[in-house]
Structures are given as structure tokens and as C-alpha cells.
Write an enzyme that holds these catalytic residues in place. Structure first.
Site, PDB file in Angstrom:
ATOM      1  N   GLY A  39       0.779  -1.220   0.000  1.00  0.00           N
ATOM      2  CA  GLY A  39       0.000   0.000   0.000  1.00  0.00           C
ATOM      3  C   GLY A  39       0.812   1.271   0.000  1.00  0.00           C
ATOM      4  O   GLY A  39       0.307   2.336   0.347  1.00  0.00           O
ATOM      5  N   LYS A  70      -0.262   2.287  -4.325  1.00  0.00           N
ATOM      6  CA  LYS A  70      -0.839   3.604  -4.571  1.00  0.00           C
ATOM      7  C   LYS A  70      -0.559   4.118  -5.981  1.00  0.00           C
ATOM      8  O   LYS A  70      -1.382   4.801  -6.576  1.00  0.00           O
ATOM      9  CB  LYS A  70      -0.301   4.602  -3.548  1.00  0.00           C
ATOM     10  N   ASP A 149      -8.515   6.446   1.748  1.00  0.00           N
ATOM     11  CA  ASP A 149      -7.476   7.154   2.478  1.00  0.00           C
ATOM     12  C   ASP A 149      -6.768   8.170   1.586  1.00  0.00           C
ATOM     13  O   ASP A 149      -6.739   8.037   0.364  1.00  0.00           O
ATOM     14  CB  ASP A 149      -6.457   6.167   3.047  1.00  0.00           C
ATOM     15  N   ASP A 150      -6.212   9.189   2.228  1.00  0.00           N
ATOM     16  CA  ASP A 150      -5.358  10.189   1.564  1.00  0.00           C
ATOM     17  C   ASP A 150      -6.057  10.861   0.383  1.00  0.00           C
ATOM     18  O   ASP A 150      -5.509  10.956  -0.719  1.00  0.00           O
ATOM     19  CB  ASP A 150      -4.045   9.546   1.096  1.00  0.00           C
ATOM     20  N   TYR A 187      -8.282   7.709   9.210  1.00  0.00           N
ATOM     21  CA  TYR A 187      -7.858   6.326   9.451  1.00  0.00           C
ATOM     22  C   TYR A 187      -6.895   6.163  10.621  1.00  0.00           C
ATOM     23  O   TYR A 187      -6.224   5.142  10.742  1.00  0.00           O
ATOM     24  CB  TYR A 187      -7.252   5.722   8.177  1.00  0.00           C
ATOM     25  N   TRP A 247      -0.411  -1.496   9.734  1.00  0.00           N
ATOM     26  CA  TRP A 247       0.764  -1.011  10.463  1.00  0.00           C
ATOM     27  C   TRP A 247       1.785  -0.422   9.486  1.00  0.00           C
ATOM     28  O   TRP A 247       2.311  -1.115   8.631  1.00  0.00           O
ATOM     29  CB  TRP A 247       1.387  -2.140  11.278  1.00  0.00           C
ATOM     30  N   ASN A 248       2.069   0.862   9.664  1.00  0.00           N
ATOM     31  CA  ASN A 248       2.945   1.581   8.733  1.00  0.00           C
ATOM     32  C   ASN A 248       4.426   1.484   9.117  1.00  0.00           C
ATOM     33  O   ASN A 248       5.103   2.493   9.345  1.00  0.00           O
ATOM     34  CB  ASN A 248       2.501   3.041   8.616  1.00  0.00           C
ATOM     35  N   ASP A 253       7.888   5.471   2.353  1.00  0.00           N
ATOM     36  CA  ASP A 253       7.646   6.280   1.153  1.00  0.00           C
ATOM     37  C   ASP A 253       7.720   7.781   1.431  1.00  0.00           C
ATOM     38  O   ASP A 253       7.882   8.579   0.504  1.00  0.00           O
ATOM     39  CB  ASP A 253       6.310   5.920   0.492  1.00  0.00           C
ATOM     40  N   ASN A 282       2.586  -2.738   6.187  1.00  0.00           N
ATOM     41  CA  ASN A 282       2.842  -1.976   4.973  1.00  0.00           C
ATOM     42  C   ASN A 282       4.354  -1.872   4.787  1.00  0.00           C
ATOM     43  O   ASN A 282       5.039  -1.272   5.621  1.00  0.00           O
ATOM     44  CB  ASN A 282       2.210  -0.576   5.085  1.00  0.00           C
TER      45      ASN A 282
END
Length: 485
Positions: A39, A70, A149-150, A187, A247-248, A253, A282
Site C-alpha cells: 500500500g 498507490k 485514504d489520503d 484512518y 501497520w505503517n 515512502d 505496509n
């Protein structure tokens, strides 16, 4: 006999929903859905990398993969359009391999940037989404997600109506499809309830979504410094149901010059599958080097209560790098933390070295010669060990990992070389001429470090901090000595 019939029934349900039996059970310690969400922003993984990641996931007992890059234009920008034939074939091959490995492929679409929620355009967009999902259904995918999202707008009512319609008219009409997954525009908890007050968006979405739609979020922030049980319970209460975690980490990025080579850390060990239905990791654009953190995340998701981030990290590197494991731990130890004005995630870089330098400066200021020399001896040995490790990694690291990590390895090599000259000066065993020569070399390498920082950062608050501190300290001291001359 009753138990046998029960197990047969469970196995049948698992086949229907295309999920591993372990993902259907609530009586074990493992989180139901455990996996990777592709993602991130940036260059999506290629087909070979995805196939390889599926094999790795299976080895770690991960059971779900979300396809959601993305910058795949057909996932986000051109979401209404069908995939080209060659890409469609790749997704079909990915799906077939995943089935053989007992991994659930979850196909996601991100329509939020330009979707039309109002008549008559909403009818066309609903039809376009059904066509998009149906094409994936035809190649064997049985699990789907919608991401909002975003995006620049908050439209909880429009999103809920659209998602509920897709749920009623596509998901529920096919009994072999698993429950729909959603990522909302708000989120993380600080978005959902800033200062403890629930926003209208989150309140409306939570109250309007059909209850069987599963929702993912990232914790207290986008990239939080840990995940607490209180956060999980607060979000579950907002939505009135069990939620899932996106979980980021190790995703980078937003800081592509840095590698996230640590474990997933500061996760509340009291979490159970009764608190969260999913734990998705992620990763970075770099799939090979992402495997360290992914392996530790797999350990957590299999049994949160027994998770030990240090043990998991050590084991992941040992399993993946074998004879180079000790060298890789040295490198990875210097590249764990991702931090900016909104992201605060991962273990600190080389904390032991940072502590040693903190102690050294105290001794330098106090002019305690004997303990200072003992500390310098330790630091010099650390420097030499690291230099040897970097050299071996640059020579022997497997090609995929080396290609992904070479800029940062070479930057750490420069920093280690600069540190060497600083330590020689601090030893007080050199002549004035030698110190002048060493400082000139130190400054030359420091300029090279600065020239490469846009593409390679590492150990900023540990080794990098010492280099900057030494430069300031000795530069001022040199000027003072020159003025006294």
C-alpha cells in the site's frame, strides 16, 4: 464424532471464503488475518517480487496479501478502467500461486479522488466498480477492499452509501466472497477523535456502515510510536465492532532515503484476536529488505502475548542472512527509526553507540583522562568491527538485498571512516600536524556524507550526531588554539 463433523464444517467454510482454516478460528492466539498490504507510494513491486513475497509470507505463516499499490494507476488514478491484458494475466498468476500457498489475495481499489456520489454519475461509478471487481472475481479472487485514504474531501454519507451498495449488490450476492474491507478517510485515532471529540465524518461513517463491513486503521497516528490496547479499544468503541490494523512499518515512502530495518516494536502484548481481526504490514518499495520487519510482524500476529521484538529481530536476520547475520545486524541496527514532524516509528538507531558517545562527551568535558581513554578504546573497537562488517556486506550480500541497500551501506561506510579520524584526534596520541591532517580528512569525508544525504540517510541520531558534534567541538577548539598561537 461431533468434533469430526465440526472440523469438517469449519474446513468447508474456510474453502468457501478462500481463507486458511487458521484465519477462521477465534480460539487460538493468532490474529485472524495476518499479512502484507502493498500500500505504499512509489514504484510498485513487479510480478516476480510479488510472487517471491508470497513464498516468503507462507514461510512466516502469514495468510493474507492486499493488492493496493498507490501508484498503480489502475488501482487509484484510472480505477474505472480494466487492467491491460498482460497485467490481468499477472494478477491471475498471483492469485493461483496464493491459493496453492493458502494465502488470501485481497484486491483493493481506491476510487476516492474523483468518485461521483451523486445521481446520475453515481450510477455509472457503481457499475464501473462492479465491473472492476467482477474481473478479479473471474480470476479467482474472493476478497475485496475499498480504500478512501489520503484524499482531499470528507464525505462520510457518500462513502457509506457507495460502500453499502457495493456490499449489497456485489459482495452479498456471491456467497463465496469474504466480508468487504474498508479504509476510511480518517484512518487513525487522532483524526477520528481529536482532543477526544469524535468528528462528524467518523461519527456518520461508523453509524452508517453495514455492520459486516470490516474497517482498517493505522493506530493512534499515521506512523505511531507503538500500538496500545487503549487505542484499539477506543477505535473499536467508535465503530461498535472489532477493527483491523494497517501497520505503517517498515514503509518509508515519506523518507525514501532511509531504510527501516528494525522490528515492529512497542506493540501491546495484551492485544488478542478478540481486539483486532487483522494485522497488515505496509512494507517499503524494497521488498527484500522489508522482509526483516515483515518476519517480526508475523511473529507478533501469530502470538501477541509471547512477542519479543529483540528475539524476533535477531531470528529474522539469522534466518534470512545466515553467515552474514552478525554483519547484517550491525548495519540494520543503524537504520531502524523513521522520524519527521508527523512520523515517529521504529526502534532508535544504534542506541548503545549513542549512549557511549553521550558518556564520552561527559568525560571529555570533565577532562577525566583514564576513563576517557578506556571509552575511546571501546569506541575504536566498535568502529573497526563495523568497518569490517560493512566491507563484507558490500562484497558478499545477496544481489537483491545489496541492490536495495547499497546507498545506505556506502553512506554508513563513509560515516564510519569519518568517525575513525575523529577518534584518532580524541586519543591525544597524535602530533599537532597529524591532528590537522586527520581533521582535514574528517572534513572531506563529512562533505561526501552531506552530498549523499538526499539519497542515503542512516544513524542520524547516533553516529551522525557524533560526527556533527565532533565537527563543532573540534572546529571551535582548533580556532581557539590557532588564535592563541
Amino acid at each position: 464424532m461431533k468434533m469430526k463433523l465440526f472440523l469438517l464444517a469449519m474446513a468447508s467454510l474456510a474453502l468457501i471464503f478462500q481463507l486458511p482454516l487458521s484465519a477462521q478460528a477465534d480460539n487460538g492466539p493468532e490474529i485472524k488475518l495476518r499479512g502484507v498490504v502493498e500500500g505504499f507510494y512509489g514504484t510498485p513491486w513487479n510480478h516476480a517480487q510479488r510472487l517471491d513475497m508470497l513464498s516468503f509470507m507462507a514461510s512466516q505463516k502469514l495468510n493474507a496479501y492486499i493488492y493496493a499499490p498507490k501508484d498503480d494507476e489502475f488501482h487509484r488514478k484510472f480505477w474505472r478502467q480494466p487492467y491491460p491484458a498482460d497485467k490481468y494475466q499477472e494478477l491471475a498468476e498471483l492469485t493461483q500461486k496464493a491459493k496453492k500457498l493458502n494465502i488470501d489475495i485481497i484486491f483493493a481499489v481506491s476510487p476516492g479522488n474523483d468518485i461521483d456520489f451523486n445521481p446520475p454519475g453515481c450510477y455509472d461509478d457503481r457499475a464501473a466498480m462492479v465491473n472492476k471487481l467482477m474481473a478479479m472475481y473471474d480470476i479467482g479472487i474472493r476478497h475485496f477492499a475499498l480504500f478512501f485514504d489520503d484524499i482531499p474531501t470528507l464525505n462520510a454519507k457518500g462513502q457509506a452509501e457507495f460502500v453499502n451498495w457495493i456490499n449489497d449488490n456485489f459482495i452479498k450476492t456471491r456467497p463465496d466472497i469474504a466480508p468487504l474491507i474498508l479504509v476510511p478517510t480518517e484512518y487513525h485515532l487522532h483524526q477520528m477523535a481529536p482532543n477526544g471529540q469524535v468528528t462528524e465524518y467518523t461519527k456518520t461513517l461508523a453509524n452508517s456502515l453495514q455492520n459486516d463491513i470490516m474497517v482498517l486503521y493505522t493506530g493512534s497516528e499515521v506512523c505511531p510510536d507503538g500500538l496500545k490496547l487503549d487505542t484499539v479499544r477506543a477505535v473499536n468503541q467508535l465503530y461498535g465492532k472489532k477493527m483491523g490494523i494497517w501497520w505503517n512499518y517498515p514503509v518509508s515512502d515519506y523518507m525514501k532515503e532511509k531504510l527501516a530495518l528494525g522490528p515492529v516494536d512497542k506493540l501491546d502484548k495484551r492485544l488478542t484476536n478478540k481486539d483486532i481481526f487483522a494485522f497488515f504490514i505496509n512494507p517499503m518499495e524494497k521488498p527484500e529488505l522489508s522482509k526483516i520487519a515483515i518476519a517480526t510482524g508475523a511473529d507478533f500476529a501469530l502470538n501477541p502475548a509471547d512477542y519479543d521484538e529483540k528475539v524476533a529481530w535477531d531470528q529474522a536476520i539469522q534466518d534470512q542472512y545466515g553467515q552474514l547475520a552478525d554483519d547484517m545486524k550491525i548495519f540494520a541496527n543503524h537504520s531502524q527509526r523513521l522520524e519527521n514532524n508527523w512520523a515517529h516509528i521504529g526502534r532508535r538507531d544504534a542506541p548503545e553507540l549513542r549512549s557511549m558517545y553521550f558518556g564520552l562527551w561527559k568525560l571529555v568535558e570533565a577532562k577525566n583522562t583514564i576513563p576517557k581513554m578506556a571509552m575511546l578504546d571501546k569506541l575504536t573497537e566498535n568502529n573497526k568491527t563495523r568497518a569490517r562488517a560493512i566491507s563484507r556486506l558490500l562484497k558478499s550480500l545477496p544481489t537483491k538485498a545489496l541492490n536495495e541497500g547499497k546507498p545506505q551501506l556506502e553512506q554508513l561506510q563513509r560515516m564510519t571512516e569519518a568517525e575513525k579520524y575523529a577518534l584518532l584526534i580524541l586519543q591525544d596520541k597524535t602530533t599537532k600536524k597529524q591532528r590537522t591532517e586527520c581533521f582535514a580528512k574528517f572534513r572531506e569525508i563529512k562533505e561526501q556524507i552531506a552530498a549523499n544525504e538526499s539519497t542515503a540517510k542512516i544513524s542520524e541520531e547516533s553516529l551522525g550526531k557524533f560526527i556533527n558534534d565532533f565537527d563543532g567541538w573540534y572546529g571551535a577548539k582548533s580556532e581557539e588554539m590557532n588564535s592563541n598561537d
